[in-house]
Structures are given as C-alpha cells and as structure tokens.
Motif scaffolding. Structure first.
Motif, PDB file in Angstrom:
ATOM      1  N   ALA A  13      71.271  54.291  43.569  1.00  0.00           N
ATOM      2  CA  ALA A  13      71.160  53.470  44.789  1.00  0.00           C
ATOM      3  C   ALA A  13      70.434  54.238  45.884  1.00  0.00           C
ATOM      4  O   ALA A  13      69.593  53.668  46.616  1.00  0.00           O
ATOM      5  CB  ALA A  13      72.548  53.036  45.255  1.00  0.00           C
ATOM      6  N   GLU A  14      70.706  55.542  46.014  1.00  0.00           N
ATOM      7  CA  GLU A  14      70.019  56.360  47.014  1.00  0.00           C
ATOM      8  C   GLU A  14      68.543  56.503  46.659  1.00  0.00           C
ATOM      9  O   GLU A  14      67.672  56.502  47.543  1.00  0.00           O
ATOM     10  CB  GLU A  14      70.650  57.739  47.099  1.00  0.00           C
ATOM     11  CG  GLU A  14      72.069  57.780  47.630  1.00  0.00           C
ATOM     12  CD  GLU A  14      72.630  59.185  47.561  1.00  0.00           C
ATOM     13  OE1 GLU A  14      72.212  60.034  48.390  1.00  0.00           O
ATOM     14  OE2 GLU A  14      73.461  59.454  46.678  1.00  0.00           O
ATOM     15  N   ALA A  15      68.270  56.633  45.371  1.00  0.00           N
ATOM     16  CA  ALA A  15      66.887  56.762  44.914  1.00  0.00           C
ATOM     17  C   ALA A  15      66.104  55.492  45.233  1.00  0.00           C
ATOM     18  O   ALA A  15      64.948  55.553  45.692  1.00  0.00           O
ATOM     19  CB  ALA A  15      66.855  57.051  43.418  1.00  0.00           C
TER      20      ALA A  15
ATOM     21  N   GLU B   3      61.208  39.991  48.232  1.00  0.00           N
ATOM     22  CA  GLU B   3      61.052  39.758  46.795  1.00  0.00           C
ATOM     23  C   GLU B   3      60.504  40.973  46.051  1.00  0.00           C
ATOM     24  O   GLU B   3      60.583  41.053  44.818  1.00  0.00           O
ATOM     25  CB  GLU B   3      60.168  38.545  46.530  1.00  0.00           C
ATOM     26  CG  GLU B   3      58.744  38.642  47.050  1.00  0.00           C
ATOM     27  CD  GLU B   3      58.571  38.064  48.449  1.00  0.00           C
ATOM     28  OE1 GLU B   3      57.516  37.478  48.725  1.00  0.00           O
ATOM     29  OE2 GLU B   3      59.521  38.221  49.255  1.00  0.00           O
ATOM     30  N   TYR B   4      59.950  41.936  46.789  1.00  0.00           N
ATOM     31  CA  TYR B   4      59.438  43.144  46.151  1.00  0.00           C
ATOM     32  C   TYR B   4      60.236  44.386  46.530  1.00  0.00           C
ATOM     33  O   TYR B   4      59.818  45.515  46.271  1.00  0.00           O
ATOM     34  CB  TYR B   4      57.952  43.325  46.467  1.00  0.00           C
ATOM     35  CG  TYR B   4      57.136  42.156  45.991  1.00  0.00           C
ATOM     36  CD1 TYR B   4      57.150  41.783  44.646  1.00  0.00           C
ATOM     37  CD2 TYR B   4      56.395  41.380  46.869  1.00  0.00           C
ATOM     38  CE1 TYR B   4      56.436  40.689  44.194  1.00  0.00           C
ATOM     39  CE2 TYR B   4      55.674  40.283  46.431  1.00  0.00           C
ATOM     40  CZ  TYR B   4      55.704  39.940  45.090  1.00  0.00           C
ATOM     41  OH  TYR B   4      55.001  38.846  44.641  1.00  0.00           O
ATOM     42  N   THR B   5      61.376  44.176  47.143  1.00  0.00           N
ATOM     43  CA  THR B   5      62.285  45.276  47.460  1.00  0.00           C
ATOM     44  C   THR B   5      63.156  45.549  46.235  1.00  0.00           C
ATOM     45  O   THR B   5      63.785  44.637  45.701  1.00  0.00           O
ATOM     46  CB  THR B   5      63.187  44.910  48.651  1.00  0.00           C
ATOM     47  OG1 THR B   5      62.363  44.644  49.797  1.00  0.00           O
ATOM     48  CG2 THR B   5      64.157  46.031  48.966  1.00  0.00           C
ATOM     49  N   TRP B   6      63.165  46.776  45.799  1.00  0.00           N
ATOM     50  CA  TRP B   6      63.969  47.115  44.624  1.00  0.00           C
ATOM     51  C   TRP B   6      65.448  46.940  44.942  1.00  0.00           C
ATOM     52  O   TRP B   6      65.912  47.289  46.037  1.00  0.00           O
ATOM     53  CB  TRP B   6      63.704  48.550  44.190  1.00  0.00           C
ATOM     54  CG  TRP B   6      62.345  48.764  43.571  1.00  0.00           C
ATOM     55  CD1 TRP B   6      61.340  47.850  43.440  1.00  0.00           C
ATOM     56  CD2 TRP B   6      61.851  49.982  43.017  1.00  0.00           C
ATOM     57  NE1 TRP B   6      60.250  48.422  42.829  1.00  0.00           N
ATOM     58  CE2 TRP B   6      60.544  49.729  42.551  1.00  0.00           C
ATOM     59  CE3 TRP B   6      62.385  51.265  42.860  1.00  0.00           C
ATOM     60  CZ2 TRP B   6      59.763  50.711  41.948  1.00  0.00           C
ATOM     61  CZ3 TRP B   6      61.610  52.247  42.264  1.00  0.00           C
ATOM     62  CH2 TRP B   6      60.318  51.970  41.807  1.00  0.00           C
ATOM     63  N   SER B   7      66.174  46.449  43.971  1.00  0.00           N
ATOM     64  CA  SER B   7      67.601  46.184  44.155  1.00  0.00           C
ATOM     65  C   SER B   7      68.417  47.468  44.082  1.00  0.00           C
ATOM     66  O   SER B   7      68.202  48.314  43.201  1.00  0.00           O
ATOM     67  CB  SER B   7      68.096  45.205  43.087  1.00  0.00           C
ATOM     68  OG  SER B   7      69.504  45.107  43.111  1.00  0.00           O
ATOM     69  N   SER B   8      69.381  47.579  44.987  1.00  0.00           N
ATOM     70  CA  SER B   8      70.259  48.752  44.988  1.00  0.00           C
ATOM     71  C   SER B   8      71.183  48.765  43.770  1.00  0.00           C
ATOM     72  O   SER B   8      71.797  49.794  43.473  1.00  0.00           O
ATOM     73  CB  SER B   8      71.092  48.792  46.271  1.00  0.00           C
ATOM     74  OG  SER B   8      71.882  47.626  46.377  1.00  0.00           O
ATOM     75  N   SER B   9      71.266  47.633  43.083  1.00  0.00           N
ATOM     76  CA  SER B   9      72.094  47.573  41.877  1.00  0.00           C
ATOM     77  C   SER B   9      71.306  47.879  40.609  1.00  0.00           C
ATOM     78  O   SER B   9      71.829  47.742  39.501  1.00  0.00           O
ATOM     79  CB  SER B   9      72.739  46.184  41.759  1.00  0.00           C
ATOM     80  OG  SER B   9      71.746  45.185  41.607  1.00  0.00           O
ATOM     81  N   MET B  10      70.076  48.291  40.759  1.00  0.00           N
ATOM     82  CA  MET B  10      69.243  48.661  39.613  1.00  0.00           C
ATOM     83  C   MET B  10      69.938  49.726  38.772  1.00  0.00           C
ATOM     84  O   MET B  10      70.534  50.665  39.301  1.00  0.00           O
ATOM     85  CB  MET B  10      67.899  49.186  40.122  1.00  0.00           C
ATOM     86  CG  MET B  10      66.895  49.553  39.048  1.00  0.00           C
ATOM     87  SD  MET B  10      65.371  50.259  39.777  1.00  0.00           S
ATOM     88  CE  MET B  10      64.700  48.863  40.678  1.00  0.00           C
ATOM     89  N   SER B  11      69.857  49.588  37.449  1.00  0.00           N
ATOM     90  CA  SER B  11      70.478  50.574  36.565  1.00  0.00           C
ATOM     91  C   SER B  11      69.620  51.830  36.485  1.00  0.00           C
ATOM     92  O   SER B  11      68.435  51.822  36.849  1.00  0.00           O
ATOM     93  CB  SER B  11      70.667  49.995  35.167  1.00  0.00           C
ATOM     94  OG  SER B  11      69.405  49.868  34.504  1.00  0.00           O
ATOM     95  N   GLN B  12      70.221  52.896  35.999  1.00  0.00           N
ATOM     96  CA  GLN B  12      69.485  54.153  35.840  1.00  0.00           C
ATOM     97  C   GLN B  12      68.296  53.965  34.900  1.00  0.00           C
ATOM     98  O   GLN B  12      67.197  54.463  35.153  1.00  0.00           O
ATOM     99  CB  GLN B  12      70.419  55.237  35.301  1.00  0.00           C
ATOM    100  CG  GLN B  12      69.796  56.622  35.244  1.00  0.00           C
ATOM    101  CD  GLN B  12      70.745  57.660  34.679  1.00  0.00           C
ATOM    102  OE1 GLN B  12      71.210  57.536  33.534  1.00  0.00           O
ATOM    103  NE2 GLN B  12      71.059  58.678  35.465  1.00  0.00           N
ATOM    104  N   SER B  13      68.497  53.227  33.818  1.00  0.00           N
ATOM    105  CA  SER B  13      67.428  52.985  32.847  1.00  0.00           C
ATOM    106  C   SER B  13      66.318  52.145  33.457  1.00  0.00           C
ATOM    107  O   SER B  13      65.123  52.434  33.248  1.00  0.00           O
ATOM    108  CB  SER B  13      67.998  52.286  31.609  1.00  0.00           C
ATOM    109  OG  SER B  13      66.973  52.000  30.686  1.00  0.00           O
TER     110      SER B  13
END
Length: 501
Positions: free
Chosen positions: A393-395, A415-425
């Motif tokens: 999330a910090e990354a 719509e182009y902001t990366w989600s803070s819930s993105m997985s490590q993979s």
C-alpha cells in the motif's frame, strides 16, 4: 606492471579495446615506474579525466544501444537484421549469439581497460576524493558486466583476480567501492561529469535491489536505506518532456548522473543517428527525425493498452518518448526508402532526437544527455523494495503521488490511480510496465528483466525477432564470455564459459 610510459598516462593509458588480461600485462615502454608517475596527484587527475571520457564513450554511437536490443522494449529494424547477422543475433537469440559474436565482444572489451585504469587510480591516488571518483566508475562497470555476463574477474591492484570470481565476491567488491564513494564523494559538483555522494547512494541502493539472489547481496531494506539518503537531494521536473529537450539545460534537479554530450564532434552521442527513421534520413538534404532504424520500440512499448500495449490515455510520457508522426515541417509525408522495410515509418523512439539538428545538421550530431541515474528511476526502485517487504500500500502511494502524477500533468485521474488494495503480485507486474513507460530506452530494461526472472518469458512473447526464431532459452539470461577473452586470458578457459554456449 611496475613500469609505465608517459604516453600511456596522457592518453588515459591508451584505452584500446583489448581484454582485461592484455591490458594488465602491457609491456613497459620506458623505465619510468608507475610509482614515479603516479606520485604526482595531478597525473592521477589526468588519468581520472580520461576515465570519465572512456566511460562516457561506452554510451556513445551504436554500442550505446547494444544491451537495449533483444528485450521486450526494443528491437532492431528490418534492414538492420538483414545487414548484420551477428548483430541480429542479439534479438533473435539464435546460433550467432555465441562466444564469437563480435557485437558483444566489442562491448566487453571496451569496459575492461576502464576498469583496469580505475584500479590503478584507486591504488595510487593520495586523496580519498580522487579514489572515490575512480571507485564509482569501477563499480558502475563491474555492476553492468556482472549483471550481463555473470561472474567476472576482480581487478584490484592489491589483490588481482583475473579468473572469474563468485558472484558473492564480485557484488561485495562492488558494494565496497560504492560505500567508499558514498563516504568520500562531495555533496555537490560544479562539473556534472563528476559523480556526487547522491549518485553513489542511489547506485548502491540499485545494487542491493538488482544483485542476483545467488550473490547473497540482494537486500531490499538496505536498498531503501540508501534510496532514502539520495532521494531528498533531488526533485522531479514538472514536465517529463523537458528531460529530453536539448534546447534547455538538461542537468536538472532530477538528474542524478548523466553522460554529458553536445551536438559537436567528437562530443556528439550519435543516438538520433541510430534511433531515428531511415525514411526521413535524407530529405532534400534537410534531416528531420532521421536515422537508420538500429533500435525501434516493440509493439508492446508503443501501443495503447486497448491494443495490447502499455499506454493509458492522457499519459504525456507517450508523446515525449515515441514518435508516431513523420510528417515534415512543410507538410510532406516521407515514403519508405529503397530498403522496402515497412518499419521505417512505424513508431520510433523520440527521446534522443536533438532539435538543434533538425533541418540544419546531420542527425549524426545529436548530443543530448544520456541519463544514467535520475530520480524517477530511484523512486520506482524504492517502491519495488517496499512491495517486496510487504509494504505494498505504501509502495502504491509512492508511485501514484510522484511518477504517475507527473505523467498525467500533475493531476492523476481516478481511473488511472493504482489501488491501495493491489496485491504484491499485481504490483510486480504493474511496476515493470511503469518502468517501461518512464524509463524506456534508458538502458535498464535488460537488467530489470534479468533480476525479476522474466527475460525469457517476456522477450519471447513481445520481441518479434525472438518470437519468430523460437530459440530463446534460460541460458540467455547471461551473454557468452567472448572467445577473444578465453584465448587471451590464461585464467579463463573453455570450461569457464557460461552454460549453454
């Protein structure tokens, strides 16, 4: 090795393209000893000045692009592939990518005299500042050589090891050089060709991120520690395109270290000559966007996301990085030349175009800076390390708030902001694409693919020449040790060759 000629000194030890072994055993030409020559610190300064020139020249002309070829980012033009099967092998990964490959042997041989001369400067210099400058140069080249060829000799005057040394020893040696540079380089320099403390900190962080797992040196937390020292020293420029605008000062707050070129011989970089389009190489003697198609973007690099590429609508980096339109200033649209290669008018890289040459000089005289380290790269590297340490999330926040916000003109659309819930993979996949968008053709892609274990998979999928050949294999993660080195260096034999070659 205890005798040296003044002629060698004042030409920076005649940086001829020979193997490291040949260089180190050069016969004395006078009875003047090295100790006598190098006891004068001014002679050491002259030697290091020559080192900067020769290190820069590894990025000059055609050779500056050799390691970019054969990735999922860059490919050779069709005419280039037809003209030179040795060079073509760098994309095709066929039988011509072998120990006798002269395109690779030339790059290997260009670097070892610089490494060797840096070792002499480190050994003889009296001031720690000069030692640190030479150590930085030696570290950069050893880092590059070890990432691309694997175990390499360690050239240290006090402990010379001309055989291939274990990766652990090589990378610990690189780290030691950079630690010394961090301690003894200056915070600032008026001369931009001289590296600063921040450059050593940034590179040391990259070494801790890039070092192969088997070296036991990779350490994400140490990488972050050094990135955090370097990052506050620099600042992103507001407009991405300004980084490549040769009509303004390119030594901006974002540049950590760049190779200094101008559009005057012999200090021109020739990059546009190799990266521009052959179709507009000579139009009524006015050269616009001209070149010879040595290195072109792959479809993956130049296409939009909805076409299977990487570009999102509104990303300003696309138009600063790639030329899609070859319409000349007077409205003419060039035709494919006598070569008949359709890719002459397909997208080309734009980063190396030098507007000072447009319609005035031959494009061979292009002379913009060639970036080695810049802040955006280091921010993305730090984010990668954070993700690997479970701080995804910090990354995500770091990438969104800096590099991606700049890419969209200072306001990142939702719509182009990366989600803070993105997985490590997911982050690992996304950051590789983001690095291509931000750093395309700036020299890091092959190392990025090697260190992430994705070279074979992604190149086979995205590079058309590698895909057509179908011969790429796991052993291609390393280049072959040149045949010339094996013949000339008694301590590197056939059995020392990288597996698969």
């Amino acid at each position: 090795m205890k005798n040296i000629s003044l002629a060698i000194l004042y030409t920076a030890i005649l940086f001829i393209n020979v193997s490291c072994s040949e260089f180190l055993v050069e016969e004395p030409k006078t009875q003047l000893t090295e100790e006598q020559v190098y006891s004068d610190e001014e002679n050491i300064r002259l030697l290091i000045s020559g080192l900067y020139l020769q290190w820069r020249n590894t990025k000059q002309d055609r050779g500056g692009f050799m390691f970019n070829l054969g990735t999922d980012e860059a490919k050779q033009g069709g005419q280039q592939v037809q003209e030179n099967n040795v060079q073509a092998a760098l994309d095709k990964y066929n039988g011509a990518l072998n120990p006798a490959n002269s395109s690779l042997a030339e790059q290997w041989s260009k670097r070892w005299p610089v490494v060797s001369a840096a070792a002499k400067a480190i050994y003889y210099a009296q001031s720690d500042e000069l030692k640190a400058q030479a150590a930085f140069i030696r570290a950069t080249l050893n880092f590059e050589l070890a990432m691309l060829w694997g175990p390499i000799p360690i050239i240290d005057i006090e402990n010379l090891q001309e055989s291939r040394q274990p990766l652990k020893d090589v990378f610990e040696f690189i780290v030691a050089d950079l630690e010394f540079a961090v301690e003894h380089l200056n915070d600032t320099e008026e001369d931009p060709k001289i590296p600063t403390k921040g450059a050593a900190e940034a590179l040391l962080g990259k070494v801790y991120l890039y070092a192969p797992i088997e070296s036991e040196v990779r350490d994400y937390q140490k990488a972050i520690t050094y990135f955090d020292k370097a990052i506050p020293r620099y600042g992103l420029v507001d407009n991405y395109a300004d980084l490549f605008n040769t009509t303004i000062n390119q030594n901006t707050s974002e540049s950590i270290y760049a190779f200094q070129f101008v559009n005057i011989y012999p200090d021109n970089n020739m990059a546009q000559h190799h990266a521009g389009s052959r179709a507009v190489a000579d139009v009524d003697n006015n050269t616009y966007f001209g070149g010879y198609d040595l290195i072109l973007p792959t479809a993956y690099y130049h296409k939009d996301i909805d076409e299977g590429g990487i570009w999102e609508p509104g990303d300003a980096r696309k138009w600063a990085s790639i030329r899609y339109d070859f319409t000349l200033p007077d409205g003419r649209v060039p035709s494919i030349t006598w070569t008949g290669q359709q890719d002459e008018l397909e997208p080309h890289t734009k980063k190396f175009e030098d507007s000072r040459t447009q319609g005035v000089q031959n494009f061979w005289y292009s002379g913009g800076l060639i970036y080695y380290l810049r802040l955006a790269d280091i921010l993305l590297c730090k984010a990668e390390c954070m993700n690997e340490l479970g701080r995804t999330a910090e990354a995500v926040q770091l990438v969104n708030s800096t590099v991606r916000t700049r890419a969209f003109g200072g306001s990142l659309p939702a719509e182009y902001t990366w989600s803070s819930s993105m997985s490590q993979s997911e982050f690992r996949d996304n950051i590789l694409d983001e690095r291509m968008r931000e750093l395309g053709f700036e020299g890091w892609r092959r190392m990025d693919l090697i260190r992430t274990g994705s070279l074979v998979e992604l190149v086979t999928e995205r590079n058309p020449w590698a895909q057509a050949s179908g011969t790429m294999a796991a052993y291609h993660n390393l280049y072959p040790i040149p045949e010339s080195e094996i013949k000339q260096n008694e301590l590197i034999n056939e059995e020392d060759q990288n597996p698969g070659y």
